[in-house]
Design a protein around this motif. Sequence first.
Motif, PDB file in Angstrom:
ATOM      1  N   GLY A 192      31.512  41.482  40.087  1.00 29.96           N
ATOM      2  CA  GLY A 192      31.681  40.154  40.648  1.00 29.96           C
ATOM      3  C   GLY A 192      31.704  39.030  39.631  1.00 29.96           C
ATOM      4  N   GLU A 193      31.519  39.349  38.356  1.00 29.88           N
ATOM      5  CA  GLU A 193      31.481  38.315  37.320  1.00 29.88           C
ATOM      6  C   GLU A 193      32.894  37.873  36.957  1.00 29.88           C
ATOM      7  N   GLU A 194      33.068  36.585  36.713  1.00 29.57           N
ATOM      8  CA  GLU A 194      34.340  36.035  36.273  1.00 29.57           C
ATOM      9  C   GLU A 194      34.104  35.209  35.017  1.00 29.57           C
ATOM     10  N   LEU A 195      34.859  35.536  33.961  1.00 26.71           N
ATOM     11  CA  LEU A 195      34.744  34.816  32.697  1.00 26.71           C
ATOM     12  C   LEU A 195      36.109  34.318  32.260  1.00 26.71           C
ATOM     13  N   SER A 196      36.112  33.346  31.369  1.00 31.16           N
ATOM     14  CA  SER A 196      37.360  32.893  30.778  1.00 31.16           C
ATOM     15  C   SER A 196      37.916  33.986  29.874  1.00 31.16           C
TER      16      SER A 196
END
Length: 516
Positions: A192-196
């Motif tokens: 579920g993690e979102e990073l640039s």
Amino acid sequence: MGEVFLARTPSGRPLALKTVHRELSLEPDFADRFAREIRTNDRVRSPWTVSVVDFSPPGVLPQWLATEYVPAPSLGDWVRRHGPLPQPALWCLARELSAALVAVRGVGVVHRDIKPANVLLGPERPFLIDFGIARAVRDPRHTQTGAVIGTPGFLAPEQAVGAVAEAPADVFSLAAVLVYAATGHSPFLAGGEELSVPAVLYRIVHDEPVLDGVPGALLPLVRECLAKEPAARPTAEEVRARLGAAQDGDWSAAAPPALVADAGRRAAELRGLMTASQPAAGAPAGRGPGPLPPPPPPYAPTPTPTPTAGGTGSGTGGGPGAGWASRRRAVIGAAAGVVVLATAVTLAIVLHEGDGERGSSAASPPASSTAPSTAPSSPVSSAGSLPQTWVGTWSGVGPGTPNADGITRARTGEFAVTVTLNAGAVGEMVGKQVSNVKETSSGRDLGCTEALKLQQIKGNTAVFAAVTSHPSDRAASFDCPQGNLYVLKMESADRLTLEAEGAQSAGAPAALARNP
């Protein structure tokens, strides 16, 4: 890069028709890059990859590429909707994809964008698709140093820093895909993690992968494949050896029941679309107008339109002289009769950054279900050789075009064709085709003689390329069409038929019988 359409050949074979955005086509060097993509696709032929069927001729806009189509979800789509794969399917996926990677390496290609969106979960086996940014292993000059090539989250550290990626990068990406299949996320992102993009690239280069949830028996191999240094990773061949060989039927047995049901539903929907899009009775169905007489007016070849996004291209090419062919393009004659069926989706090839997993297109091998039960077995050898059952002389007689108008199409009598085939491997000269067809008014023989190279052999279907072509009557003054391809199917031990997606002239024999 563009859009993908579901398309069909005149005979009903489904295709993925990929069109390139016009503004991209207008870039000074894009035509060369696109041509390299096609050549790369065409070199990679295995049970786990898809075949190029046709593509746009040089200088045509928009540029397009047609490949075989598989009605199946991507690994990315499936895991997002249903969660990680169960262990039996995971292990089987690992064996199948490692075999695919060995096949890719066998022809000297690096995929460079192995990711969940580029793995299709077909009913019989997974497929590795979209070699759109692949480059030959020993030809790195086409990859610009400093450019990030691939999809963040699944590319190797050397790709993340802009270096030229070679074979070990595909091993790294394969392991990252297996982590995704086992856990539902990239080894460098938590669930579920979102990073640039820069943050993900930093993790790939500097941080250790997160492997919680990967089965213990698979963990050591995955960890080795995800080594930061390319030289520390096992080769594709070593990965396959440690996982074991992929066996026919294993994937079908290991795939989740819901996936099998999903594949069946997609196949049924596809059949419905193919049936609904059948050309109207009496329509030309994309074939050429047949043999045309030599150049003097009023005889003239008819140009072949190119299919475009949202439209229909019908193959109407013709030319003086007649083998079995009326097309001039040296590709398999499929997309010239393409009819677009479905709304476009985003093309899942990413050149610089971004995931691009919103759509998947790929291929399915030519449907074996269409081959009659009486057809002899024509297995494909590891070298891609023409089976012995094909060797011999085959001949047939067609009706010609006695009712043609004599202006737009030559009026001819019986159309005789003889094909002689010898043993040989894909890429080798294996025989010749001789046609004889006389123009009714003048008695001239408009036939052509062509030397045949084996282009592909798959099941009971073979593709032959005409590498040379000249009039069967050496005294004739006309030019024969060049670069024809013929798709032949072995219906029985003594009968070959010419498929609709091959080049064909009006009045030619539909089948050839083995000569005693």
